[in-house]
Scaffold this active site. Structure first.
Site, PDB file in Angstrom:
ATOM      1  N   ARG A   1       0.834  -1.209   0.000  1.00 49.40           N
ATOM      2  CA  ARG A   1       0.000   0.000   0.000  1.00 49.40           C
ATOM      3  C   ARG A   1       0.869   1.261   0.000  1.00 49.40           C
ATOM      4  O   ARG A   1       1.723   1.424   0.862  1.00 49.40           O
ATOM      5  CB  ARG A   1      -0.919   0.004   1.224  1.00 49.40           C
ATOM      6  CG  ARG A   1      -1.989  -1.089   1.200  1.00 49.40           C
ATOM      7  CD  ARG A   1      -2.869  -1.047   2.440  1.00 49.40           C
ATOM      8  NE  ARG A   1      -2.162  -1.490   3.636  1.00 49.40           N
ATOM      9  CZ  ARG A   1      -1.934  -0.733   4.701  1.00 49.40           C
ATOM     10  NH1 ARG A   1      -2.332   0.538   4.722  1.00 49.40           N
ATOM     11  NH2 ARG A   1      -1.303  -1.223   5.752  1.00 49.40           N
TER      12      ARG A   1
ATOM     13  N   LYS B   1       6.249 -25.478  13.770  1.00 49.17           N
ATOM     14  CA  LYS B   1       6.239 -24.895  15.114  1.00 49.17           C
ATOM     15  C   LYS B   1       5.030 -23.993  15.322  1.00 49.17           C
ATOM     16  O   LYS B   1       4.546 -23.840  16.445  1.00 49.17           O
ATOM     17  CB  LYS B   1       7.541 -24.148  15.376  1.00 49.17           C
ATOM     18  CG  LYS B   1       7.841 -23.014  14.402  1.00 49.17           C
ATOM     19  CD  LYS B   1       7.389 -21.646  14.886  1.00 49.17           C
ATOM     20  CE  LYS B   1       7.581 -20.593  13.810  1.00 49.17           C
ATOM     21  NZ  LYS B   1       7.418 -19.228  14.308  1.00 49.17           N
TER      22      LYS B   1
ATOM     23  N   ARG C   1       2.067 -14.579  17.708  1.00 46.31           N
ATOM     24  CA  ARG C   1       0.697 -14.487  17.203  1.00 46.31           C
ATOM     25  C   ARG C   1      -0.008 -15.837  17.267  1.00 46.31           C
ATOM     26  O   ARG C   1      -1.196 -15.921  17.576  1.00 46.31           O
ATOM     27  CB  ARG C   1       0.708 -13.967  15.763  1.00 46.31           C
ATOM     28  CG  ARG C   1      -0.684 -13.748  15.187  1.00 46.31           C
ATOM     29  CD  ARG C   1      -0.617 -13.378  13.727  1.00 46.31           C
ATOM     30  NE  ARG C   1       0.172 -12.185  13.506  1.00 46.31           N
ATOM     31  CZ  ARG C   1       0.564 -11.775  12.304  1.00 46.31           C
ATOM     32  NH1 ARG C   1       0.247 -12.475  11.230  1.00 46.31           N
ATOM     33  NH2 ARG C   1       1.274 -10.673  12.169  1.00 46.31           N
ATOM     34  N   ASN C   2       0.727 -16.908  16.988  1.00 48.02           N
ATOM     35  CA  ASN C   2       0.110 -18.236  17.009  1.00 48.02           C
ATOM     36  C   ASN C   2      -0.293 -18.646  18.420  1.00 48.02           C
ATOM     37  O   ASN C   2      -1.385 -19.159  18.640  1.00 48.02           O
ATOM     38  CB  ASN C   2       1.072 -19.259  16.403  1.00 48.02           C
ATOM     39  CG  ASN C   2       1.179 -19.114  14.896  1.00 48.02           C
ATOM     40  OD1 ASN C   2       0.324 -19.573  14.153  1.00 48.02           O
ATOM     41  ND2 ASN C   2       2.225 -18.440  14.437  1.00 48.02           N
TER      42      ASN C   2
ATOM     43  N   VAL D   1      -5.479 -14.119  10.560  1.00 44.17           N
ATOM     44  CA  VAL D   1      -5.492 -15.500  11.032  1.00 44.17           C
ATOM     45  C   VAL D   1      -4.053 -15.939  11.230  1.00 44.17           C
ATOM     46  O   VAL D   1      -3.202 -15.728  10.365  1.00 44.17           O
ATOM     47  CB  VAL D   1      -6.201 -16.434  10.018  1.00 44.17           C
ATOM     48  CG1 VAL D   1      -6.098 -17.883  10.472  1.00 44.17           C
ATOM     49  CG2 VAL D   1      -7.659 -16.046   9.878  1.00 44.17           C
TER      50      VAL D   1
ATOM     51  N   GLU E   1      -0.731 -17.984  11.208  1.00 46.31           N
ATOM     52  CA  GLU E   1      -0.200 -18.867  10.165  1.00 46.31           C
ATOM     53  C   GLU E   1      -0.473 -20.334  10.475  1.00 46.31           C
ATOM     54  O   GLU E   1      -0.749 -21.143   9.589  1.00 46.31           O
ATOM     55  CB  GLU E   1       1.304 -18.634  10.016  1.00 46.31           C
ATOM     56  CG  GLU E   1       1.951 -19.319   8.836  1.00 46.31           C
ATOM     57  CD  GLU E   1       1.788 -18.579   7.522  1.00 46.31           C
ATOM     58  OE1 GLU E   1       1.115 -19.123   6.634  1.00 46.31           O
ATOM     59  OE2 GLU E   1       2.324 -17.476   7.384  1.00 46.31           O
TER      60      GLU E   1
END
EC number: 1.1.1.94
Length: 332
Positions: free
Chosen positions: A33, A191, A255-256, A280, A282
């Site tokens: 962007r 992982k 994040r996971n 979402v 990974e």
């Protein structure tokens, strides 16, 4: 000093652009962007993905892929795994012919079951010797803050691995090299799924014994898949295996793990996605592609299967626990 293009201005791509810049290279960061590119140029900060981190004034930022790729000796691909193929197809004719391509993506492509280096080779028609993988216990914000960390550069061509190693070595970032691309990629992809399991466990209220068990047995199933694909067993006890796994499974910056916590607290996939600005983790996508690959190869991956069940088959967390704890007894 070498010319480096970092394609992708998410948190990890921006962080690596900072590291390469701090190491003394001429770096151009590509953002899809123009609005984001302009903001980073003007403020020297990526407020969308890495707020509060001041980026080097020498860092060039553009939304033009052609401009970003021109003259690059190293092209860093900081694109999510399932979007990599489409982006590469757009850039194929623009990527410099002898550039070393460095993959940051951690996943297995849906449908094809290809690793990211295989996707890169297939789309760009680059010789595999030109393709490297960077992976390790590398939580973006900690590295962006200058906290000490190590990583692995895996490439079949040791000279190219050393080129990337020299270019990315900074006072706070120590890269090692190896030639095991398969093991490095499998460790990085799998992982994320195990981190989801640890997050689910934590969100459900379970403790450190459960977490440690998931990490340890998770590493065992990652290594089984890697061995079947021809990986070097030593890779999984190193930075790209155990190192990456521990960091991703244990840190609230992961994040996971954080996404898994929401699932463990009873949120649906849709609600968890809403709470993370539509992103979402990974591992949600990877759980399906890795489970499919393991099934195809006849590799037993019970934790991955359980996470796949929670994410894609409406399995309840209680049923996940029963499924894992009720498996037949065996030697370690």
């Amino acid at each position: 000093m070498v010319s480096v293009s970092v394609m992708g201005a998410g948190s990890w791509g921006t962080t690596l652009a900072k590291v390469f810049s701090d190491a003394g290279n001429a770096v151009t960061l590509w953002a899809r962007r123009e609005e984001l590119a302009s903001t980073i140029r003007d403020s020297h900060e990526n407020r969308d993905y890495l707020p509060g981190i001041t980026l080097p004034e020498s860092l060039q930022v553009t939304s033009s892929a052609t401009e970003a790729l021109e003259g690059a000796a190293i092209v860093v691909l900081a694109i999510p795994s399932q979007a990599l193929r489409g982006n590469l197809a757009e850039w194929k004719e623009t990527i410099p012919q002898d550039a070393t391509l460095v993959s940051l993506a951690k996943g297995i492509e849906k449908g094809t079951h290809l690793r990211m280096s295989e996707v890169i080779a297939e789309v760009t028609e680059a010789d595999p010797s030109r393709i490297a993988v960077l992976s390790g216990p590398n939580l973006a914000r900690e590295i962006a803050e200058g906290q000490p960390a190590a990583t692995v550069i895996a490439c079949p061509d040791e000279n190219r691995a050393k080129l990337v190693q020299a270019a990315v070595a900074a006072p706070y970032f120590r890269p090692y090299t190896n030639t095991d691309v398969v093991g490095t990629e499998i460790g990085g992809a799998c992982k994320n799924v195990i981190a989801l399991a640890c997050g689910i466990s934590h969100g459900y209220g379970l403790g450190e014994n459960t977490n440690a068990s998931l990490i340890t047995r998770g590493l065992a199933e990652i290594a089984r898949l890697g061995a079947t694909l021809g990986a070097d067993a030593k890779t999984f006890s190193g930075l790209a295996g155990m190192g990456d796994l521990v960091a991703t499974c244990s840190s609230p910056l992961s994040r996971n793990r954080s996404f898994g916590e929401r699932l463990g607290q009873g949120e649906s996939l849709e609600k968890a996605r809403e709470a993370t600005n539509g992103q979402v983790a990974e591992g949600v996508i990877s759980s399906q592609s890795i489970f499919d690959l393991a099934t195809k190869l006849g590799v037993e991956m019970p934790i991955t299967q359980a996470v796949y069940g929670v994410c894609h088959r409406d399995m309840k967390v209680t049923d996940m626990i029963v499924a894992l704890m009720g498996r037949s007894k065996k030697a370690e």
